[in-house]
Design an enzyme around this catalytic site. Structure first.
Site, PDB file in Angstrom:
ATOM      1  N   CYS A   2      55.758  13.521  50.731  1.00  0.00           N
ATOM      2  CA  CYS A   2      55.530  14.688  49.898  1.00  0.00           C
ATOM      3  C   CYS A   2      55.326  15.921  50.773  1.00  0.00           C
ATOM      4  CB  CYS A   2      54.303  14.471  49.025  1.00  0.00           C
ATOM      5  SG  CYS A   2      54.338  12.933  48.090  1.00  0.00           S
ATOM      6  N   ARG A  27      62.617  16.064  53.100  1.00  0.00           N
ATOM      7  CA  ARG A  27      61.690  14.949  53.229  1.00  0.00           C
ATOM      8  C   ARG A  27      61.854  13.941  52.096  1.00  0.00           C
ATOM      9  NH1 ARG A  27      57.090  16.412  56.481  1.00  0.00           N
ATOM     10  NH2 ARG A  27      55.708  15.187  55.198  1.00  0.00           N
ATOM     11  N   TRP A  74      56.910  12.686  46.085  1.00  0.00           N
ATOM     12  CA  TRP A  74      57.675  11.433  46.138  1.00  0.00           C
ATOM     13  C   TRP A  74      56.765  10.368  45.528  1.00  0.00           C
ATOM     14  CZ3 TRP A  74      57.458   6.679  48.949  1.00  0.00           C
ATOM     15  CH2 TRP A  74      58.662   5.972  49.007  1.00  0.00           C
ATOM     16  N   ASN A  98      48.929  15.011  49.573  1.00  0.00           N
ATOM     17  CA  ASN A  98      49.789  14.007  50.199  1.00  0.00           C
ATOM     18  C   ASN A  98      48.921  12.824  50.604  1.00  0.00           C
ATOM     19  OD1 ASN A  98      51.893  15.779  50.012  1.00  0.00           O
ATOM     20  ND2 ASN A  98      52.133  16.109  52.210  1.00  0.00           N
ATOM     21  N   GLY A  99      49.466  11.602  50.533  1.00  0.00           N
ATOM     22  CA  GLY A  99      48.724  10.426  50.963  1.00  0.00           C
ATOM     23  C   GLY A  99      48.467   9.476  49.817  1.00  0.00           C
ATOM     24  N   GLU A 482      70.968  -0.872  63.813  1.00  0.00           N
ATOM     25  CA  GLU A 482      70.937   0.555  63.476  1.00  0.00           C
ATOM     26  C   GLU A 482      72.174   0.964  62.686  1.00  0.00           C
ATOM     27  OE1 GLU A 482      69.821   4.612  63.303  1.00  0.00           O
ATOM     28  OE2 GLU A 482      68.738   2.710  63.458  1.00  0.00           O
ATOM     29  N   LYS A 486      72.016   2.591  58.928  1.00  0.00           N
ATOM     30  CA  LYS A 486      72.589   3.878  58.553  1.00  0.00           C
ATOM     31  C   LYS A 486      73.502   3.742  57.342  1.00  0.00           C
ATOM     32  CE  LYS A 486      70.523   6.556  61.075  1.00  0.00           C
ATOM     33  NZ  LYS A 486      69.438   5.631  60.797  1.00  0.00           N
ATOM     34  N   GLU A 489      71.412   3.043  54.176  1.00  0.00           N
ATOM     35  CA  GLU A 489      70.545   4.173  53.815  1.00  0.00           C
ATOM     36  C   GLU A 489      71.292   5.234  53.023  1.00  0.00           C
ATOM     37  OE1 GLU A 489      67.034   4.983  57.034  1.00  0.00           O
ATOM     38  OE2 GLU A 489      69.072   5.363  57.723  1.00  0.00           O
ATOM     39  N   HIS A 505      74.558 -19.299  62.158  1.00  0.00           N
ATOM     40  CA  HIS A 505      73.325 -19.854  61.594  1.00  0.00           C
ATOM     41  C   HIS A 505      72.989 -19.217  60.239  1.00  0.00           C
ATOM     42  CE1 HIS A 505      72.402 -22.066  65.294  1.00  0.00           C
ATOM     43  NE2 HIS A 505      72.888 -21.012  65.923  1.00  0.00           N
ATOM     44  N   LYS A 604      61.538  11.400  54.720  1.00  0.00           N
ATOM     45  CA  LYS A 604      61.771  11.658  56.139  1.00  0.00           C
ATOM     46  C   LYS A 604      60.607  11.192  56.993  1.00  0.00           C
ATOM     47  CE  LYS A 604      64.016  13.222  59.649  1.00  0.00           C
ATOM     48  NZ  LYS A 604      65.187  12.480  60.104  1.00  0.00           N
TER      49      LYS A 604
END
Length: 609
Positions: A2, A27, A74, A98-99, A482, A486, A489, A505, A604
């Site tokens: 947020c 964000r 958020w 926020n939090g 990675e 990406k 996401e 496996h 973010k």
């Protein structure tokens, strides 16, 4: 996550608040709102969805006043809705937060028993009512915020205004970042310095437990007990223009193309070629502390964790020291065996990642020496570490990290060189060879970016697929992770990254003609084994996308699509393999019509658990 913006001055607050919130859109958020004080009364306006919805509402009916707070939310507690959006009010008190308040249920029950009515599903409203409770008892706003803070358990950044003190804004933090800025005519508050850069570059980061009393003419910072404290101010050297797209269609693409420069900035002034050594003045540890260390830890989350996995290969191979890599959210809850003979490296783009901060604090309590690799100067992680290695990326707006990741790898290359030299396992001559290889990377990345059209053509062949498998070995196994991250996401395609030797496996059961398999195949000691894995994939009719070193001929005959990267020492190949994977994810996402810069459900800077 947020975003918070606050303003106290002599101009109309709404344009400043909206401008600041716009800088925080990257964000991730699902609703927004502002509260403005005019003629001694506070008016609140909130909207669901994009910030443009709030702007439309404010155009239809203006809010006037020179003191205000704003927020992008958020969702954590309660679904995205107007009544759950911030700011929240309790009589004369209005705040943004926020939090996460961990004990909000118990506090809510207590407040309901005392007659308070709740209009939202959020944990934030508990804090508003607590502050109002202490205001009614006769405390000033700053004291009421401190009293409320002592009752909550969890994390918070708060910006509070009250009709009882019309020209004052109270800012408080614990576990979530908050920064204040000043000009001669006004004061600003924000969760991210980006929100105030259009107005000031002179800022002060609040420490844990700080409560700031913010007026038009001054900012007074106090601790949790109300004692006035001094906090060192900082001057931001990059400006708001650095956060603009500069002609690129998305921030993510702009940041992918900035990577040659960010790699240069991360390395510039950080090495001595004559000595064959990395020059890390802020590293915080004496050479003997590295030479006597029994092991190192690298702890991070998400993309930064992938950088840490690469760092493990680097440090163990180059510096010959055992390295443990942990996900921060797991490290902090398993009573890890970290001690006084250990060096702990925390990696975080923002320096505010809640789990990474908690892990670093625990390591410090257990006696380890803590180094942070971080992008944001003055961030909480940087301030609390014994030493820091800044990546100097400037702002990264795209939620899916690109340039911050490669800069972290660059920082880890320098750290590996430094540790190897002080531990005596690398000579000055070898150090010069290492630097010769390292300083070539920015120009090689530039070459790869010049071949973007090849990746666009590749993306056009496969963007309609629903599943991808990424395979890598050794130091490029984390790059397979990675690359898959990406893609998932920003395109919402299901993708998995695997060590190529593990394919048999389990994942091989999923492979068929509809699952493209991305294979990373540098010319290293594991090359022949990677080729064998590729043949097993082809036998199951899967499309193969091969990323190979220049000069490779064998895989080109077998793979359905091939992209070559410059041949470098195997330990330096991860950055070069990362670039085309970033471009592949980006162009597939664009072709699928996804919101590349602000993927759904992602934030973010993850400042809560």
């Amino acid at each position: 996550m947020c975003g918070i913006v606050g303003y106290v001055g002599d101009q109309e607050a709404v344009p400043i608040l909206i401008g600041g919130l716009a800088k925080l859109e990257y964000r991730g958020y699902d609703s927004s709102g502002v509260a403005v004080m005019g003629n001694g009364a506070i008016a609140v306006r909130r909207s669901v969805g994009k910030l443009s919805n709030l702007q439309k509402s404010l155009k239809e009916k203006e809010l006037k006043g020179t003191v205000g707070i704003g927020h992008t939310r958020w969702a954590t507690h309660g679904r995205p809705s107007e009544y759950n959006a911030h700011p929240h009010r309790s009589k004369s008190c209005v705040l943004v937060h926020n939090g996460i308040i961990e004990n909000y249920q118990a506090l809510k029950q207590q407040l309901e028993n005392e007659g308070y009515r709740f209009d939202s599903e959020t944990d934030t409203e508990v804090v508003a009512h607590l502050i109002d409770k202490y205001l009614i008892q006769g405390q000033g706003v700053a004291d009421a915020v401190r009293s409320a803070a002592k009752q909550v358990r969890g994390s918070y950044a708060l910006a509070v205004i009250s009709e009882r003190e019309p020209g004052t804004l109270i800012a408080a933090r614990s576990g979530c970042p908050l920064v204040v800025g000043r000009t001669e005519q006004a004061s600003y508050v924000a969760s991210d310095v980006m929100a105030m850069l259009a107005h000031t570059r002179d800022v002060t980061y609040l420490d844990e437990g700080d409560v700031a009393i913010v007026t038009r003419d001054e900012v007074q910072v106090t601790d949790a007990e109300g004692r006035v404290v001094e906090r060192k101010p900082s001057r931001i050297t990059w400006d708001a223009a650095a956060a603009e797209k500069n002609g690129y269609p998305h921030f993510m693409l702009k940041e992918i193309h900035e990577q040659p420069q960010t790699l240069l900035d991360t390395m510039r002034g950080r090495y001595s070629y004559e000595a064959g050594e990395a020059d890390l003045p802020d590293i915080g540890l004496a050479p003997e502390e590295f030479s006597s260390a029994e092991r190192m830890w690298i702890v991070a989350c998400g993309t930064s964790w992938h950088a840490g996995l690469v760092g493990k290969y680097l440090l163990e191979e180059v510096a010959r020291i055992p390295v443990h890599v942990d996900i921060a959210s797991e490290f902090r809850y398993r009573n890890p065996l970290v001690g006084k003979q250990d060096v702990f490296v925390a990696v975080s783009q923002s320096g505010e990642t809640a789990d990474t901060l908690a892990a670093a604090r625990e390591a410090k309590e257990k006696g380890a020496r803590v180094i942070s690799i971080v992008n944001v100067v003055g961030s909480t992680l940087a301030r609390e570490s014994d030493g820091v290695l800044y990546t100097h990326c400037g702002p990264e707006i795209g939620v899916a990290s690109t340039k911050a990741f490669t800069a972290q790898l660059g920082a880890l290359y320098l750290l590996a060189l430094h540790v190897a030299r002080v531990r005596g396992v690398m000579t000055a001559v070898d150090g010069k060879v290492w630097l010769d290889r390292l300083v070539r990377l920015p120009s090689l990345v530039e070459q790869l970016l010049g071949r973007e059209a090849e990746i666009v053509a590749m993306a056009a062949r496969y963007y309609k697929k629903r599943n991808f498998l990424f395979l890598g070995r050794g130091i490029n196994y984390p790059i397979a992770l990675e690359g898959s991250l990406k893609l998932k996401e920003i395109s919402y395609i299901h993708a998995e990254g695997y060590a190529a030797g593990e394919m048999k496996h389990g994942p091989i059961a999923l492979i068929d003609k509809d699952m493209p398999v991305v294979v990373l195949a540098p010319r290293d000691s594991l090359y022949e084994k990677t080729v064998s894995n590729l043949m097993e994939v082809k036998a199951r009719r899967a499309p193969v996308i091969a990323f190979v070193a220049e000069g490779e001929r064998e895989l080109g005959k077998t793979a359905d699509a091939v992209f070559t990267v410059p041949a470098v020492h195997p330990l330096l190949s991860p950055i070069l393999f990362t670039i085309p994977l970033q471009l592949l994810a980006y162009h597939i996402a664009v072709m699928r019509g996804a919101d590349v810069d602000q993927p759904r459900n992602l934030a973010k800077s993850v400042t809560v658990e």
